[in-house]
Design an enzyme around this catalytic site. Structure first.
Site, PDB file in Angstrom:
ATOM      1  N   ARG A  55       0.860  -1.179   0.000  1.00 13.84           N
ATOM      2  CA  ARG A  55       0.000   0.000   0.000  1.00 13.84           C
ATOM      3  C   ARG A  55       0.896   1.227   0.000  1.00 13.84           C
ATOM      4  NH1 ARG A  55       2.430   2.059   3.647  1.00 13.84           N
ATOM      5  NH2 ARG A  55       0.873   3.690   3.678  1.00 13.84           N
ATOM      6  N   ALA A  57       0.739   5.112  -2.203  1.00  8.70           N
ATOM      7  CA  ALA A  57       0.568   5.375  -3.638  1.00  8.70           C
ATOM      8  C   ALA A  57       1.792   5.008  -4.502  1.00  8.70           C
ATOM      9  CB  ALA A  57       0.149   6.829  -3.842  1.00  8.70           C
ATOM     10  N   ARG A  89      -7.252  -0.179  -6.896  1.00 10.05           N
ATOM     11  CA  ARG A  89      -7.525   0.894  -5.923  1.00 10.05           C
ATOM     12  C   ARG A  89      -7.663   2.204  -6.705  1.00 10.05           C
ATOM     13  NH1 ARG A  89      -4.252   1.026  -0.513  1.00 10.05           N
ATOM     14  NH2 ARG A  89      -6.169   2.084   0.098  1.00 10.05           N
ATOM     15  N   ASP A 228      -1.936  10.882  -1.939  1.00 12.38           N
ATOM     16  CA  ASP A 228      -2.329   9.803  -2.859  1.00 12.38           C
ATOM     17  C   ASP A 228      -2.627  10.345  -4.241  1.00 12.38           C
ATOM     18  OD1 ASP A 228      -2.596   7.091  -1.301  1.00 12.38           O
ATOM     19  OD2 ASP A 228      -3.036   8.751   0.029  1.00 12.38           O
ATOM     20  N   ASN A 238      -5.386  12.428   0.628  1.00  8.96           N
ATOM     21  CA  ASN A 238      -4.480  11.591   1.425  1.00  8.96           C
ATOM     22  C   ASN A 238      -5.334  10.811   2.418  1.00  8.96           C
ATOM     23  OD1 ASN A 238      -1.759  10.725   2.100  1.00  8.96           O
ATOM     24  ND2 ASN A 238      -1.989  11.867   4.009  1.00  8.96           N
ATOM     25  N   LYS A 239      -4.704   9.995   3.218  1.00  7.47           N
ATOM     26  CA  LYS A 239      -5.399   9.117   4.152  1.00  7.47           C
ATOM     27  C   LYS A 239      -6.469   9.860   4.957  1.00  7.47           C
ATOM     28  CE  LYS A 239      -5.084   5.593   4.469  1.00  7.47           C
ATOM     29  NZ  LYS A 239      -6.052   4.747   3.732  1.00  7.47           N
TER      30      LYS A 239
END
Ligand code: MRU
Length: 352
Positions: A55, A57, A89, A228, A238-239
Site C-alpha cells: 500500500r 501510492a 484501488r 495519494d 491523502n489518508k
C-alpha cells in the site's frame, strides 16, 4: 531499507521482480513479522494491492509496473493486464501513472521488465531528492506531526515524508515525531512507528483524535503528510483524517506541508472534488484485531481518503523543490537540464 530478516540484516526494497514472481514486503504483518509475499501471476499482484499487502501510492505504482512486466513475461496481453490493475484501488494516482509509463515504453518497443526496473529506480531517486529539498524545514528540536505511512514502505524505498526525516537525521539533527495511529488500518502505529524505531528517531504514537490537542498546546511545529493524488490546483487526497489535521494546523498557525513525488500529481484534474475516493469494507471499522468492537446491528462507513483543499497547504515538497500549491503548474514542463559549459572556441586559422 535496512531490515532484519531471520536475524540477518538485509537491504530490501518494498517491491521487486525476481525468479518469475513479484516479491513484496507483506505490510499486513508488520511490525510483528517481516514476511516476503510472492505474487506469481497478474491476478496475485492485483490481489496484493487490493488486500493492502502492499500500500502507499508510489509503492502501488511500482507494484503495478512489475505486475505488467510479469504479465508480459508470462505471455499475457499487456492491455488486459493493465485493465485488471486499474480496478484495484481508485484513489492513488501513481497506479495509473505507472501503468501508462509501462504501456508507452512497450509501445516504443522497450522490454516491459527493463521499463519497470527503471520506473522503480526513478521512484527511489525522486524520494532521495525530496529528502534533500525537505530536510531544511527540520531544525534541531523541531516537533513534527505526521499521519498514515509515507515511509520507505509506501514507496520503493526511502519514502516521501520519511525522506526529509532520514536526511535531517543523517545531518545529525535531533527532532521529534508525533505519529497518529491512523484508524482503521493503523498504518501510522504499525508502519511509520516501525520505520522511525528502526531509524532511531524519537517519536510517540498518538490516537488520531489527539492531534488537535497537541497542535493547540503549541507542541507541534510542523505537519508533514504524504499524498495519494494531488489535483492541478494543489488540492490533495491523502489518508482519511488528513483534512482535519490541515484545518487544525491552520487554526493553530502551524505550517502544513504535503510531501510527494511528481508521479502523484494528476494535472488532468483541475481540482480535488473530482478525485475518486475509495470506500473500503465497513468490517475494517467494526472489527479490531478480528474481534467485533461495535453493536452487531450497527453499520459503518469507511472512506479511505479525504481531500484537503489547497488553501490549507503551505507547500508541496517534491523532488523538484518546495512549491506553494498554486504554483504546481510549473512542474508540468520537464525539468530543465543544467546547461553544458560553453566549449572554448577554436582559434581561427589564419588565412594565408
Ligand atoms: O490506504 P493506504 O495505506 O494505501 O494509504 C496511504 C496513504 O494515504 C499515504 O499517506 C500516501 O499513499 C502517501 S505514500 C508516500
Amino acid at each position: 531499507m535496512r531490515v532484519v530478516v531471520d536475524g540477518e540484516p538485509r537491504e530490501l526494497r518494498t517491491v521487486w521482480l525476481e525468479d518469475g514472481a513479484v516479491k513484496l514486503i507483506d505490510q499486513r504483518r508488520l511490525p510483528f513479522e517481516l514476511r516476503i509475499l510472492e505474487a506469481r501471476d497478474l491476478e496475485e499482484v492485483a490481489q496484493a494491492i487490493e488486500d493492502m499487502a502492499v500500500r502507499g501510492a508510489p509503492a502501488i505504482g511500482a507494484t503495478a509496473a512489475y505486475g505488467l512486466a510479469l504479465a508480459h513475461l508470462q505471455g499475457k496481453d499487456l492491455k488486459e493486464a493493465a485493465d485488471r490493475l486499474r480496478k484495484t484501488r481508485p484513489t492513488g494516482h501513481d497506479l495509473f501513472h505507472a501503468i501508462e509509463y509501462i504501456l508507452q515504453a512497450a509501445e516504443k518497443g522497450e522490454d516491459p521488465r527493463a521499463a519497470a526496473e527503471r520506473y522503480a529506480d526513478e521512484d527511489v531517486a525522486r524520494c532521495r531528492a525530496i529528502g534533500v529539498a525537505g530536510a531544511k524545514l527540520i531544525r534541531e528540536g523541531t516537533r513534527i506531526l505526521t499521519h498514515c505511512n509515507a515511509g520507505a514502505l509506501a514507496t520503493v524505498d526511502i519514502g516521501t515524508v520519511m525522506a526529509p526525516l532520514r536526511a535531517a537525521k543523517a545531518r545529525g539533527r535531533r527532532f521529534f515525531v508525533y505519529v497518529s495511529e491512523t484508524r482503521p488500518r493503523l498504518q501510522g502505529a504499525r508502519l511509520t512507528a516501525w520505520e522511525l524505531a528502526q531509524e532511531g528517531i524519537e517519536h510517540a504514537i498518538i490516537v488520531d483524535g489527539a492531534s488537535g490537542h497537541f497542535l493547540a498546546r503549541g507542541e507541534v511545529d510542523l505537519v508533514l503528510v504524504g499524498a495519494d493524488r494531488i489535483a492541478a490546483n494543489g488540492d490533495t487526497a491523502n489518508k482519511i483524517g488528513t483534512y482535519a489535521k490541515a484545518v487544525l494546523a491552520k487554526e493553530n498557525r502551524v505550517p502544513f506541508y504535503v510531501v510527494a513525488s511528481t508521479s502523484t500529481i494528476d494535472f488532468s484534474l483541475p481540482s480535488g472534488d473530482k478525485i475518486p475516493i475509495e470506500e473500503r469494507s465497513p468490517q475494517e471499522v467494526l472489527h479490531f484485531e478480528g474481534t467485533l468492537a461495535a453493536p452487531k446491528e450497527s453499520p459503518a462507513r469507511n472512506p479511505a481518503f479525504d481531500v484537503t483543499p489547497a488553501k490549507y497547504i503551505k507547500g508541496i515538497i517534491t523532488e523538484r523543490g518546495i512549491l506553494p500549491p498554486g504554483q504546481l503548474a510549473r512542474l508540468r514542463a520537464p525539468p530543465r537540464r543544467a546547461r553544458a559549459p560553453a566549449r572554448p572556441r577554436k582559434a581561427r586559422r589564419k588565412r594565408d
